[in-house]
Design an enzyme around this catalytic site. Structure first.
Site, mmCIF file in Angstrom:
data_model
loop_
_atom_site.group_PDB
_atom_site.id
_atom_site.type_symbol
_atom_site.label_atom_id
_atom_site.label_comp_id
_atom_site.label_asym_id
_atom_site.label_seq_id
_atom_site.Cartn_x
_atom_site.Cartn_y
_atom_site.Cartn_z
ATOM 1 N N TYR A 1 0.855 -1.193 0.000
ATOM 2 C CA TYR A 1 0.000 0.000 0.000
ATOM 3 C C TYR A 1 0.889 1.240 0.000
ATOM 4 O O TYR A 1 1.611 1.505 0.969
ATOM 5 C CB TYR A 1 -0.891 -0.038 1.240
ATOM 6 N N LYS B 1 -1.444 -1.097 -4.217
ATOM 7 C CA LYS B 1 -2.522 -0.107 -4.149
ATOM 8 C C LYS B 1 -1.849 1.254 -4.064
ATOM 9 O O LYS B 1 -1.175 1.569 -3.078
ATOM 10 C CB LYS B 1 -3.419 -0.326 -2.931
#
Length: 760
Positions: A139, A168
């Site tokens: 992330y 992400k």
């Protein structure tokens, strides 16, 4: 990559629902959220992400959320558990739990507070990835963690650790996103996590999206996803332009609180955010922003708020007429009862039917007849006398009402009193008929409003005076057809009750519906089909300026729908109670509308031959427990006389209110005792008797009532909440209700046409 299934598409970073005090997780709401997301087109679920408030969850709560989501998903879509922590050990422990309970992948947020160096980041992500066989999504969220993952670091992670397969990216850096999608496509699969870049990301060709907005906006994104996969980027652009204002509004507020607020606007309370996370300050939230959010939510919300051109609340004659006039639009009818028709109710019984409410229908050319014609419903004439009466227990049926003062067994004083009262009434009726005539260029609403003021400054008692007792009882009983007492109703109400028969003209309400009054509701229900929801009790109607939100209960479950327009075809007092956004003077006027209760009892008889009342339709019955007796078999008395019959007795006003306190059996016994005194030949011929209670019965005006604020409101062209019903006249009937409904529907059609033209 070790997973057998490639992650792609729309992954909702779901919120964690809390109790109102924020103390506990609400498991049922969490499970419902999972189901709604999947049903709306979501491709996967992310549990315990930033939107899921993992930073405010205990370790036990984090594990429980993952367990619930995995269980509820039941393999329908992949579950990604966000397992990052402030330490590598914490992250490894959460990752082990996610692996054990059946998650399909894990997402790793790097530790925050002190930003990691490049080497520390590689060590952190690498050690956690090596602890599991699940695919790992790293992330990149520099604003939240202080770690900016550039292409070099991302490449290192993806090439050194086989199961680091996804990223992400929530950097809000369009350049980095484009490089990931183009130059690093074969190295790592990219999910865009920035809401405001979702449309552009789909156009670029990302593997998928992970955002909190999917908690409430999955359907439109699913359409955009499918369009992007088909190369239809024009559709992606168009839909993204529509939804971007909502996303921008959301991004300008505390994010997680904004997501939960959006869910609440759709009727799904996710509870508060846990302190110290910031909440949206109601005082700081501009009304325009709220309207924009609400308008986009009902168009693109997560499959939980249906939106219509018009919603009609109430399924009586007004609601049926409005729905029929709008039937070519996207409409929904919400009716609290188990049928349509309102106070038009009957049950079939062989050759006859038992009427339990309204029963007089208007002539051809009326609004309600137009609906009936479209529905294939026929009417039958009423040949019998409508002004028979009893005196004591004796039945009288003079051919001319003016002859009663000379034929009834009365004293001289009573005859004089009846003549004087009759002449006063006849003069009043002539004046009322003049007031009812439409003037040039006058609308139907204006005509009714003007006519409603006729003799509206005094009570019917003040107009009539006080004739001898038995004469007075005749007028008191007849006046209770307005479900009120002679001392309470305006004089114009009482005069209008006598208008048809006392002026020598043909009644405008002189027909029965063949087969019973209830057939209107049955036919409308059959024709409208699934656009009608029965048992739907509306609890709130909120004018949000650019749409209307309706909350209702059906079967113990709460629902929320929205519409461009709403027609309130319900009693005025109910409309005042449930509606938010009407002007105060309109609400006060609606509250002042008066309804009187009435009771009826429908009676099926079993006589085998002619009866002396066959040529009578209506009887006024002063001094009895009921005020009126109706012979609903009279319109069928043509040709050979069929065995049996159908009667109805009616009580209104104060006696009806008293009778309401009794049981059905007690009411039945009292009514039948009086009926058999008048018609003793029916002894042993009562086959069935059904008691019907109408707590909110007929509407009537009191003296001095000013209905002007409602009429002025209805003339406004920009209304989204429209009012209609039988209360638009001094004494309501179905044609008054239908006429006001037609005007509401006409206003809606005009507004929708203008909106459509503006869009094109």
């Amino acid at each position: 990559m070790t997973s057998s299934e490639q992650l792609s598409g729309l992954y909702s970073a779901i919120v964690t629902p809390f109790t109102p005090d924020g103390a506990e997780i609400v498991e049922g709401a969490l499970r419902d959220l999972v189901d709604r997301t999947i049903a709306a087109g979501g491709d996967g679920i992310v549990a315990c992400g930033g939107t899921g408030e993992f930073i405010s969850l205990s370790a036990e709560e984090r594990r429980r959320v993952v367990e619930i989501v995995v269980d509820q998903t039941a393999g329908r879509v992949p579950v990604v558990a966000q397992t990052g922590g402030l330490s590598t050990l914490e992250a490894i422990r959460h990752t082990a739990h996610a692996t054990e309970c059946g998650a399909d992948a894990v997402m790793l947020t790097p530790p925050f507070y002190e930003a990691l160096s490049r080497a520390q980041a590689v060590q952190y992500f690498g050690q956690v990835a090596e602890s599991t066989t699940l695919p790992v999504m790293v992330y990149n969220h520099p604003n939240g963690t202080g770690l900016h993952m550039d292409t070099e670091l991302i490449t290192t992670l993806a090439t050194q650790f086989d199961n680091i397969s996804y990223i992400k990216d929530s950097s809000a850096d369009p350049y980095l996103l484009s490089v990931l999608v183009t130059d690093l496509r074969d190295t790592i699969s990219t999910f865009c996590g920035e809401d405001v870049l979702a449309g552009a990301a789909l156009t670029l060709g990302v593997e998928g999206l992970v955002t909190g907005s999917f908690n409430f906006m999955t359907p439109v994104h699913a359409t955009m996803r499918d369009a992007a996969r088909a190369g239809d980027f024009a559709t992606v652009s168009r839909l993204w332009k529509e939804t971007l204002p909502l996303v921008v509004t959301l991004a300008s507020n505390p994010y997680t609180s904004g997501v939960k607020t959006a869910c609440a606007l759709l009727g799904h309370d996710m509870g508060p955010v846990r302190a110290p996370l910031p909440t949206i300050n109601p005082e700081g939230r501009k009304r325009a922003d709220r309207r924009a959010r609400s308008r986009l939510l009902h168009r693109h919300g997560a499959g939980v708020m249906e939106h219509y051109d018009a919603i009609i609340v109430g399924g009586g004659p007004a609601g049926i007429t409005a729905a029929w006039a709008l039937r070519d639009r996207r409409i929904l009818v919400l009716e609290a009862g188990d049928r349509l028709g309102g106070r038009l109710k009957s049950v079939p019984r062989g050759d006859y039917w038992i009427n339990l409410g309204g029963h007089l229908f208007p002539e051809q050319g009326s609004h309600i007849r137009s609906v009936m014609d479209d529905l294939g419903l026929g009417v039958i004439d009423i040949p019998g006398s409508k002004f028979a009466m009893t005196l004591g227990d004796q039945l009288y049926r003079n051919k001319r009402i003016e002859s009663y003062p000379f034929t009834l067994p009365m004293t001289f004083k009573e005859r004089v009193g009846l003549i004087r009262a009759g002449l006063r009434m006849l003069g009043g009726v002539h004046g009322w008929r003049r007031a009812m005539k439409r003037r040039p260029n006058e609308s139907e609403t204006d005509r009714r409003a003007r006519a409603a003021t006729y003799l509206g400054d005094r009570t019917f008692r003040e107009f009539l005076g006080t004739p001898p007792e038995r004469v007075d009882a005749i007028f008191v009983s007849a006046a209770r057809r307005a479900a009120s007492e002679i001392d309470d109703q305006a004089a114009g109400v009482g005069v209008s009750l006598f208008g048809a028969v006392w002026s020598g003209g043909k009644s405008s309400m002189a027909l029965n519906l063949d087969g019973g009054s209830g057939r209107l509701g049955d036919a409308a229900l059959a024709a409208l089909g699934d656009r009608v929801r029965l048992g739907a009790v509306v609890t709130r109607v909120v004018d949000e300026s650019d749409n209307v939100r309706i909350d209702y209960d059906q079967g113990g479950e709460q629902h929320t729908v929205s519409a461009e327009h709403v027609v309130l075809a319900i009693p005025a007092t109910v409309a005042a109670r449930v509606t938010v956004g009407l002007p105060a003077e309109v609400v006060n006027t609606l509250r002042s509308v008066t309804y009187g209760p009435f009771l009826t009892m429908g009676i099926l008889t079993s006589e085998t031959g002619p009866a002396r009342y066959d040529d009578i339709y209506a009887v006024t019955t002063p001094g009895q427990s009921f005020d009126m007796l109706f012979n609903h078999a009279n319109p069928l008395r043509r040709g050979p006389r069929r065995p049996g019959g159908s009667l109805m007795v009616y009580s209104g006003g104060a006696p009806a209110a008293d009778m309401m306190r009794l049981t059905d059996d007690e009411v039945r016994d009292i009514y039948l005792t009086d009926l058999l005194r008048i018609l003793p030949e029916l002894e042993g011929q009562i086959a069935e008797a059904i008691v019907q209670r109408w707590d909110i019965g007929n509407v009537y005006r009191r003296p001095g009532m000013d209905f002007g604020p409602v009429l002025e409101y209805c003339r406004r062209p920009a209304n989204r909440i429209h009012l209609c019903g039988d209360y638009f006249a001094e004494l309501g009937n179905m044609e008054i209700a239908a006429g006001s409904a037609v005007e509401a529907a006409s206003s809606i059609c005009g507004s929708l046409a203008q909106s459509s033209a503006a869009r094109t």
